[in-house]
Enzyme design. Structure first.
Site, PDB file in Angstrom:
ATOM      1  N   ASN A  84       0.255  -1.497   0.565  1.00  0.00           N
ATOM      2  CA  ASN A  84       0.348  -0.096   0.153  1.00  0.00           C
ATOM      3  C   ASN A  84       0.905   1.661   0.024  1.00  0.00           C
ATOM      4  OD1 ASN A  84      -1.471  -1.904   2.162  1.00  0.00           O
ATOM      5  ND2 ASN A  84      -2.665  -1.336   0.326  1.00  0.00           N
ATOM      6  N   VAL A  91       1.732   6.985   0.302  1.00  0.00           N
ATOM      7  CA  VAL A  91       1.077   6.259   0.905  1.00  0.00           C
ATOM      8  C   VAL A  91      -0.699   5.982   0.179  1.00  0.00           C
ATOM      9  CG1 VAL A  91       0.032   5.765   3.181  1.00  0.00           C
ATOM     10  CG2 VAL A  91       2.589   6.223   3.180  1.00  0.00           C
ATOM     11  N   CYS A  92      -0.862   5.081   0.030  1.00  0.00           N
ATOM     12  CA  CYS A  92      -2.587   4.392  -0.324  1.00  0.00           C
ATOM     13  C   CYS A  92      -3.037   3.873   0.857  1.00  0.00           C
ATOM     14  CB  CYS A  92      -2.533   3.870  -1.358  1.00  0.00           C
ATOM     15  SG  CYS A  92      -3.762   4.097  -2.707  1.00  0.00           S
ATOM     16  N   ILE A  93      -4.135   4.090   1.471  1.00  0.00           N
ATOM     17  CA  ILE A  93      -4.812   4.470   2.524  1.00  0.00           C
ATOM     18  C   ILE A  93      -6.170   5.321   2.018  1.00  0.00           C
ATOM     19  CG2 ILE A  93      -3.801   3.122   3.377  1.00  0.00           C
ATOM     20  CD1 ILE A  93      -3.904   5.466   5.649  1.00  0.00           C
ATOM     21  N   HIS A  97      -7.308   9.267   1.018  1.00  0.00           N
ATOM     22  CA  HIS A  97      -8.172   9.678  -0.503  1.00  0.00           C
ATOM     23  C   HIS A  97      -9.519  10.695  -0.057  1.00  0.00           C
ATOM     24  CE1 HIS A  97      -7.262   5.568  -2.013  1.00  0.00           C
ATOM     25  NE2 HIS A  97      -6.458   6.213  -1.377  1.00  0.00           N
TER      26      HIS A  97
END
Length: 170
Positions: A84, A91-93, A97
């Site tokens: 992730n 960081v992609c959580i 978003h």
């Protein structure tokens, strides 16, 4: 009357709270170049966290002027191998978003950014994400594939990231 945007005042308060809060071990925050919208973060991952335990990972939180209506961006400066986290460190959580419906239908709006989130809730979520990757929606496809198909090799690569983070911390 202060000419600083409300977001700057909120961030000053939240930074002070985080710096004074001893209930969250392993998180240290400060400003990058005295910019309230750019935080330097050190995550000192506790030894009991699966895979990344013992690591000292440097990251940045970059807040938009629209904060808290819009989320910050978090980017690791220490190299880190995780499904992730994009290869360049972003960081992609879900909670980072934007607060809108997901055009791909993967996340509900309730899973995405909400103004109730704080730097503290973000960093606690990231620490949790380290030990529980979401490989169904990966940012790093190679790490997700290795996580699913070759866990021993994944662990070996992560252990190297932890060792490297310790060398960079000193």
């Amino acid at each position: 009357m202060s000419s600083a945007p409300a977001s700057a005042n909120l961030l000053k308060r939240q930074l002070k709270e985080m710096q004074n809060n001893k209930d969250i071990p392993g998180i240290s925050c400060g400003l990058h170049k005295d910019n309230i919208y750019d935080w330097e973060v050190m995550l000192m991952v506790s030894d009991d966290v699966k895979y990344y335990g013992g690591g000292f990972f440097k990251a940045r939180l970059i807040f938009p002027k629209e904060y808290p209506l819009m989320p910050p961006e978090m980017k690791f400066e220490s190299p880190i191998w995780h499904p992730n986290i994009y290869p360049e460190g972003k960081v992609c959580i879900s909670i980072l978003h934007p607060p809108e419906e997901d055009k791909y239908g993967y996340e509900s709006a309730a899973e995405r950014w909400l103004p109730v989130h704080t730097p503290e809730t973000i960093l606690v979520s990231v620490l949790s994400m380290l030990s529980s990757p979401n490989d169904e929606s990966p940012a790093n496809l190679d790490a997700a594939k290795m996580w699913r198909e070759n866990l021993p090799e994944f662990k070996k690569k992560v252990r190297k990231c932890v060792r490297d983070s310790l060398e960079d911390a000193y």
